[in-house]
Design a protein around this motif. Structure first.
Motif, mmCIF file in Angstrom:
data_model
loop_
_atom_site.group_PDB
_atom_site.id
_atom_site.type_symbol
_atom_site.label_atom_id
_atom_site.label_comp_id
_atom_site.label_asym_id
_atom_site.label_seq_id
_atom_site.Cartn_x
_atom_site.Cartn_y
_atom_site.Cartn_z
ATOM 1 N N UNK A 86 -39.467 19.731 -64.936
ATOM 2 C CA UNK A 86 -38.646 19.636 -63.734
ATOM 3 C C UNK A 86 -39.189 20.537 -62.630
ATOM 4 N N UNK A 87 -39.588 21.745 -62.992
ATOM 5 C CA UNK A 87 -40.146 22.680 -62.013
ATOM 6 C C UNK A 87 -41.414 22.102 -61.375
ATOM 7 N N UNK A 88 -42.289 21.526 -62.194
ATOM 8 C CA UNK A 88 -43.532 20.949 -61.677
ATOM 9 C C UNK A 88 -43.262 19.703 -60.832
ATOM 10 N N UNK A 89 -42.229 18.958 -61.170
ATOM 11 C CA UNK A 89 -41.839 17.797 -60.357
ATOM 12 C C UNK A 89 -41.397 18.244 -58.962
ATOM 13 N N UNK A 90 -40.668 19.338 -58.898
ATOM 14 C CA UNK A 90 -40.220 19.877 -57.611
ATOM 15 C C UNK A 90 -41.419 20.320 -56.775
ATOM 16 N N UNK A 91 -42.393 20.959 -57.428
ATOM 17 C CA UNK A 91 -43.615 21.386 -56.739
ATOM 18 C C UNK A 91 -44.327 20.165 -56.139
ATOM 19 N N UNK A 92 -44.441 19.102 -56.931
ATOM 20 C CA UNK A 92 -45.095 17.875 -56.449
ATOM 21 C C UNK A 92 -44.314 17.266 -55.282
ATOM 22 N N UNK A 93 -42.978 17.261 -55.384
ATOM 23 C CA UNK A 93 -42.139 16.668 -54.335
ATOM 24 C C UNK A 93 -42.212 17.453 -53.031
ATOM 25 N N UNK A 94 -42.509 18.741 -53.124
ATOM 26 C CA UNK A 94 -42.628 19.562 -51.921
ATOM 27 C C UNK A 94 -43.821 19.154 -51.053
ATOM 28 N N UNK A 95 -44.810 18.510 -51.666
ATOM 29 C CA UNK A 95 -46.026 18.161 -50.927
ATOM 30 C C UNK A 95 -45.761 17.099 -49.856
ATOM 31 N N UNK A 96 -45.178 15.942 -50.187
ATOM 32 C CA UNK A 96 -44.877 14.994 -49.102
ATOM 33 C C UNK A 96 -43.896 15.570 -48.076
ATOM 34 N N UNK A 97 -42.967 16.406 -48.542
ATOM 35 C CA UNK A 97 -42.030 17.050 -47.614
ATOM 36 C C UNK A 97 -42.796 17.908 -46.607
ATOM 37 N N UNK A 98 -43.791 18.652 -47.113
ATOM 38 C CA UNK A 98 -44.602 19.511 -46.245
ATOM 39 C C UNK A 98 -45.405 18.700 -45.236
ATOM 40 N N UNK A 155 -30.879 20.719 -41.252
ATOM 41 C CA UNK A 155 -31.422 21.713 -42.171
ATOM 42 C C UNK A 155 -31.301 21.319 -43.644
ATOM 43 N N UNK A 156 -30.452 20.342 -43.946
ATOM 44 C CA UNK A 156 -30.287 19.910 -45.338
ATOM 45 C C UNK A 156 -31.318 18.845 -45.735
ATOM 46 N N UNK A 157 -32.169 18.461 -44.799
ATOM 47 C CA UNK A 157 -33.099 17.358 -45.045
ATOM 48 C C UNK A 157 -34.060 17.642 -46.201
ATOM 49 N N UNK A 158 -34.549 18.882 -46.287
ATOM 50 C CA UNK A 158 -35.514 19.212 -47.341
ATOM 51 C C UNK A 158 -34.865 19.109 -48.720
ATOM 52 N N UNK A 159 -33.667 19.670 -48.865
ATOM 53 C CA UNK A 159 -32.973 19.643 -50.164
ATOM 54 C C UNK A 159 -32.666 18.210 -50.581
ATOM 55 N N UNK A 160 -32.165 17.401 -49.648
ATOM 56 C CA UNK A 160 -31.816 16.008 -49.965
ATOM 57 C C UNK A 160 -33.058 15.203 -50.312
ATOM 58 N N UNK A 161 -34.146 15.444 -49.587
ATOM 59 C CA UNK A 161 -35.392 14.724 -49.875
ATOM 60 C C UNK A 161 -35.932 15.090 -51.256
ATOM 61 N N UNK A 162 -35.916 16.383 -51.578
ATOM 62 C CA UNK A 162 -36.371 16.819 -52.910
ATOM 63 C C UNK A 162 -35.512 16.194 -54.003
ATOM 64 N N UNK A 219 -49.428 14.344 -53.328
ATOM 65 C CA UNK A 219 -48.269 14.572 -54.191
ATOM 66 C C UNK A 219 -48.304 13.726 -55.449
ATOM 67 N N UNK A 220 -48.711 12.460 -55.302
ATOM 68 C CA UNK A 220 -48.778 11.582 -56.476
ATOM 69 C C UNK A 220 -49.872 12.033 -57.443
ATOM 70 N N UNK A 221 -50.940 12.610 -56.923
ATOM 71 C CA UNK A 221 -52.006 13.136 -57.794
ATOM 72 C C UNK A 221 -51.491 14.308 -58.619
#
Length: 343
Positions: free
Chosen positions: A101-113, A133-140, A79-81
């Motif tokens: 912002x869109x690309x930041x969200x994409x990067x943040x999805x990686x550690x979440x995954x 179920x709200x964990x993904x949204x809050x983490x992002x 994700x950091x890469x």
């Protein structure tokens, strides 16, 4: 030598070695910060790919000190890469806020995954609450938010790097106390990489970290904070990073409210940040940065005290510290004002 100290010194040495190469690369690629508006404090063009040196020192040392088969480790490194790639594009081509912002969200999805998610939050009436179920949204929201807070505060020579180093050391000490293995190494690596970069970035700066560095620092700090919270599942683990990053979080929150009240886009840059206000009231760059370092140190100390002696004592120390800084700040600004009037 403990492994985390080995990681710290290795990252610091590598970051220091890589920074001159990042300077040359920035000039070749045209990633140069040219002062064009009143927000800029510097007066001459300065290369802004310093974050690449921080990233290189951090990542190379990480490959030598962290268990790469661990899912959370791989999630943070991959994700950091991605966030660094976004930062490089922005430093060279100046991406629009929406695209960034869109690309930041994409990067943040990686550690979440890879399983890094905020699944528990502090209950104001005591204990913890499971958010399911709200964990993904809050983490992002947390990762993207902190990624941008470091980006917003990166306005003076050495400010973002120094505050990130202080926050990293704070989280390192707390993670050591909570016996968190990988988060300890991650924070040691990040602190070392920042300190290795600072000799080139402190006023007068020879190079800026740019969005490449600021977003990378925010991304790693926020991801590691979640990873530590997941492993310990304690109230302290969630509050500590908020205190450690209290200054950039407050500054960003105030900026959002200020821009909203003035009818301006939230992502539109302005000259209302706390470091700009200190400069506008007569402090030099070095004075403003050192003052903000000291504020971050107080917040970091309170975070460590919270773990060592308890929340009530830490809150008392925080109150005394903030009062002292408020008084000291007023005295310093008044002194500078009198000097200006006497000239």
């Amino acid at each position: 030598m403990p492994k985390y100290l080995y990681a710290f010194f290795m990252a610091a040495a590598l970051s220091y070695i890589f920074t001159p190469f990042a300077m040359k690369l920035a000039w070749k690629l045209g990633a140069i910060d040219v002062p064009k508006d009143t927000r800029r404090v510097h007066k001459k063009p300065i290369p802004r790919l310093g974050g690449l040196a921080i990233f290189a020192g951090f990542t190379l040392a990480a490959f030598l000190t962290l268990p790469l088969k661990n899912p959370s480790v791989m999630g943070i490194l991959i994700g950091s890469s991605v966030i660094v790639a976004v930062g490089i594009l922005d430093d060279i081509y100046c991406l629009s806020p929406k695209v960034k912002l869109l690309l930041q969200i994409v990067a943040a999805l990686i550690p979440v995954a890879f399983g890094i998610r905020v699944e528990w939050v502090t209950n104001p009436f005591g204990g913890m609450l499971y958010i399911g179920k709200y964990s993904i949204i809050i983490t992002l929201f947390w990762i993207v938010g902190i990624t941008n807070t470091l980006n917003f505060i990166d306005g003076l020579d050495g400010l973002a790097a120094g505050i990130s180093a202080i926050a990293s050391i704070t989280m390192l000490l707390v993670n050591l106390n909570l016996k968190q293995g990988n988060p300890v190494i991650f924070t040691a690596l990040l602190a070392g990489a920042c300190i290795g970069f600072l000799p080139f970035n402190f006023n007068p700066a020879k190079i800026f970290m740019g969005d490449t560095g600021a977003m990378f620092l925010g991304f790693v700090l926020s991801s590691v904070a979640v990873d530590a919270a997941v492993k310990s599942a304690t109230v302290v683990a969630l509050i500590v990073p908020m205190l450690a990053l209290g200054l950039p979080i407050f500054d960003t929150a105030f900026a959002i409210v200020r821009r909203f009240m003035n009818g301006k886009p939230i992502m539109q840059a302005d000259r209302g940040h706390i470091h700009h206000r200190l400069i506008d009231n007569g402090l030099s760059q070095k004075q403003a940065v050192i003052f903000l370092y000291a504020m971050s140190l107080v917040l970091g100390l309170c975070a460590v005290l919270m773990v060592k002696i308890g929340m009530k004592e830490a809150l008392l120390a925080l109150t005394i510290g903030l009062f002292t800084f408020s008084y000291t700040g007023k005295m310093l600004l008044n002194s500078q004002s009198k000097k200006s009037e006497g000239m």
